[in-house]
Design a protein around this motif. Structure first.
Motif, mmCIF file in Angstrom:
data_model
loop_
_atom_site.group_PDB
_atom_site.id
_atom_site.type_symbol
_atom_site.label_atom_id
_atom_site.label_comp_id
_atom_site.label_asym_id
_atom_site.label_seq_id
_atom_site.Cartn_x
_atom_site.Cartn_y
_atom_site.Cartn_z
ATOM 1 N N VAL A 155 0.828 -1.210 0.000
ATOM 2 C CA VAL A 155 0.000 0.000 0.000
ATOM 3 C C VAL A 155 0.862 1.260 0.000
ATOM 4 O O VAL A 155 0.574 2.233 -0.704
ATOM 5 C CB VAL A 155 -0.966 -0.016 1.213
ATOM 6 N N GLU A 156 1.937 1.225 0.762
ATOM 7 C CA GLU A 156 2.795 2.412 0.881
ATOM 8 C C GLU A 156 3.461 2.744 -0.457
ATOM 9 O O GLU A 156 3.473 3.892 -0.901
ATOM 10 C CB GLU A 156 3.868 2.133 1.937
ATOM 11 N N LYS A 157 3.970 1.685 -1.112
ATOM 12 C CA LYS A 157 4.635 1.835 -2.411
ATOM 13 C C LYS A 157 3.653 2.408 -3.445
ATOM 14 O O LYS A 157 3.982 3.274 -4.252
ATOM 15 C CB LYS A 157 5.099 0.442 -2.856
ATOM 16 N N ARG A 158 2.433 1.901 -3.393
ATOM 17 C CA ARG A 158 1.377 2.339 -4.308
ATOM 18 C C ARG A 158 1.025 3.809 -4.041
ATOM 19 O O ARG A 158 0.950 4.623 -4.960
ATOM 20 C CB ARG A 158 0.151 1.446 -4.069
ATOM 21 N N PHE A 159 0.836 4.163 -2.765
ATOM 22 C CA PHE A 159 0.433 5.533 -2.408
ATOM 23 C C PHE A 159 1.514 6.537 -2.789
ATOM 24 O O PHE A 159 1.211 7.646 -3.226
ATOM 25 C CB PHE A 159 0.108 5.631 -0.917
ATOM 26 N N ARG A 160 2.799 6.143 -2.636
ATOM 27 C CA ARG A 160 3.919 7.029 -2.993
ATOM 28 C C ARG A 160 3.803 7.480 -4.449
ATOM 29 O O ARG A 160 4.297 8.526 -4.823
ATOM 30 C CB ARG A 160 5.273 6.328 -2.802
ATOM 31 N N ARG A 161 3.165 6.666 -5.284
ATOM 32 C CA ARG A 161 2.995 7.016 -6.690
ATOM 33 C C ARG A 161 1.665 7.730 -6.947
ATOM 34 O O ARG A 161 1.637 8.780 -7.572
ATOM 35 C CB ARG A 161 3.080 5.744 -7.543
ATOM 36 N N GLU A 162 0.599 7.135 -6.446
ATOM 37 C CA GLU A 162 -0.744 7.639 -6.789
ATOM 38 C C GLU A 162 -0.932 9.098 -6.405
ATOM 39 O O GLU A 162 -1.655 9.830 -7.081
ATOM 40 C CB GLU A 162 -1.812 6.778 -6.107
ATOM 41 N N VAL A 163 -0.287 9.523 -5.335
ATOM 42 C CA VAL A 163 -0.453 10.888 -4.855
ATOM 43 C C VAL A 163 0.030 11.922 -5.883
ATOM 44 O O VAL A 163 -0.398 13.070 -5.873
ATOM 45 C CB VAL A 163 0.270 11.050 -3.489
ATOM 46 N N HIS A 164 0.866 11.502 -6.822
ATOM 47 C CA HIS A 164 1.417 12.433 -7.814
ATOM 48 C C HIS A 164 0.621 12.514 -9.110
ATOM 49 O O HIS A 164 0.987 13.270 -10.005
ATOM 50 C CB HIS A 164 2.860 12.024 -8.154
ATOM 51 N N PHE A 165 -0.436 11.740 -9.264
ATOM 52 C CA PHE A 165 -1.169 11.739 -10.541
ATOM 53 C C PHE A 165 -2.088 12.950 -10.627
ATOM 54 O O PHE A 165 -3.052 13.038 -9.855
ATOM 55 C CB PHE A 165 -2.041 10.485 -10.702
ATOM 56 N N PRO A 166 -1.882 13.871 -11.574
ATOM 57 C CA PRO A 166 -2.801 15.008 -11.713
ATOM 58 C C PRO A 166 -4.232 14.537 -11.952
ATOM 59 O O PRO A 166 -5.183 15.125 -11.445
ATOM 60 C CB PRO A 166 -2.275 15.762 -12.930
ATOM 61 N N SER A 167 -4.392 13.474 -12.727
ATOM 62 C CA SER A 167 -5.729 12.978 -13.075
ATOM 63 C C SER A 167 -6.302 12.099 -11.976
ATOM 64 O O SER A 167 -7.462 11.700 -12.046
ATOM 65 C CB SER A 167 -5.629 12.177 -14.373
ATOM 66 N N GLY A 168 -5.494 11.751 -10.990
ATOM 67 C CA GLY A 168 -5.970 10.926 -9.884
ATOM 68 C C GLY A 168 -6.095 9.452 -10.209
ATOM 69 O O GLY A 168 -6.678 8.691 -9.442
ATOM 70 N N ARG A 169 -5.568 9.018 -11.352
ATOM 71 C CA ARG A 169 -5.727 7.603 -11.723
ATOM 72 C C ARG A 169 -4.538 7.119 -12.540
ATOM 73 O O ARG A 169 -3.792 7.912 -13.109
ATOM 74 C CB ARG A 169 -7.011 7.400 -12.539
#
Ligand code: NAD
Length: 263
Positions: free
Chosen positions: A208-222
């Motif tokens: 989850v942590e590895k995933r969140f470290r990336r997802e937080v940077h998506f302008p489109s949220g996906r």
């Protein structure tokens, strides 16, 4: 209706994976003959069955190929000879290994494996495409090499062998574009952002942590979808992009332009 790739013979490596399969589907829908190549025979068989479903009056072939072997790539490119030779080469096969890490922890054998597939594979595909274009006297061809947005941005989450390999794809493609421009052979890099395909999703797994470290940077949220890459590949493959050469073609939902993301 005439397809945007009517009369073109296309080769796709990594054809059983996310981007490769979606691209093969769009290629046949746009009227191309397609050689589907992958190292995984079972996955390739399944992928070809899907692509054949969309085929009308064009042809589809499957070739089991390891892009890190020059002989294998040479045989792959020869598969388009009976059709009159390849017009579009999509060097898309690539890996991101689970043991790929930072400078300290990446095992040398993972480094070598990654460069062999991601870099040497693109070199072999480009080399044998050029030899074939010349043999068949082609004047307007397109090679698309899959790099990644990480070739342009510094990732704070380590995957050093992969990042280095994609930087090499970008630099190699740019030079190929310059060297062969006057022969009418175009070379562009596709730079996908993070996608909903097995390559990334299996690597992230349930961390989850590895995933969140990336997802937080998506302008489109996906995450992006493979089909969104495939649409860009059709453009780069077609004559619509006849003056597009040597680009780092980003399809990343704006990720590489983000400073901070909206809430
Ligand atoms: P994927 O894992 O779904 O598909 C990759 C395919 O390549 C698989 O079918 C696999 O069997 C095949 N392959 C692996 N090694 C091979 C070899 N030696 N020879 C021939 N085929 C081989 O991955 P994808 O997401 O569709 O990725 C395709 C390309 O896009 C890769 O180059 C990848 O690095 C790049 N990319 C992916 C993402 C992402 O988030 N998924 C982001 C940027 C770039």
């Amino acid at each position: 209706m005439v397809g945007r790739l009517a009369g073109k013979n296309c080769i796709v490596t990594g054809a059983a994976g996310g981007i490769g399969l979606e691209t093969c589907i769009l290629f046949v829908k746009e009227g191309a003959n397609v050689v589907m190549a992958d190292i995984n025979p079972e996955a390739l068989e399944k992928a070809a069955a899907i692509v054949n479903h969309f085929r009308t009056d064009t042809e589809v072939k499957q070739v089991i190929c390891d892009v890190s072997s020059e002989q294998s790539v040479q045989e792959l490119v020869a598969a388009a000879d009976p059709w009159g030779g390849v017009d579009v080469m999509f060097n898309n096969a690539g890996i991101m290994h689970g043991k790929d890490d930072d400078a300290i922890n990446t095992p040398e054998k993972i480094w070598d494996l990654t460069q062999n597939i991601n870099v040497k594979g693109v070199w072999f595909g480009s080399k044998h495409a050029v030899l074939s274009f010349r043999k068949h006297n082609k004047k307007a061809t397109s090679v698309i090499n899959t790099a990644s947005f990480v070739a342009l941005m510094g990732a704070a989450t380590p995957q050093l062998a992969y990042t280095a390999s994609k930087g090499a794809v970008l630099a190699m493609t740019r030079e190929l574009a310059m060297i062969h421009a006057r022969e009418g052979f175009r070379f562009n890099s596709l730079c996908p952002g993070p996608l909903n395909t097995p390559l990334l999703q299996e690597w992230l797994g349930d961390d989850v942590e590895k995933r969140f470290r990336r997802e937080v940077h998506f302008p489109s949220g996906r995450f992006g979808e493979a089909i969104e890459q495939a649409h860009a590949v059709v453009f780069l493959a077609s004559d619509e992009s006849s003056f597009v050469n040597g680009t780092d073609f980003l399809v990343d939902g704006g990720l590489s332009k983000a400073y901070v993301t909206a809430q």
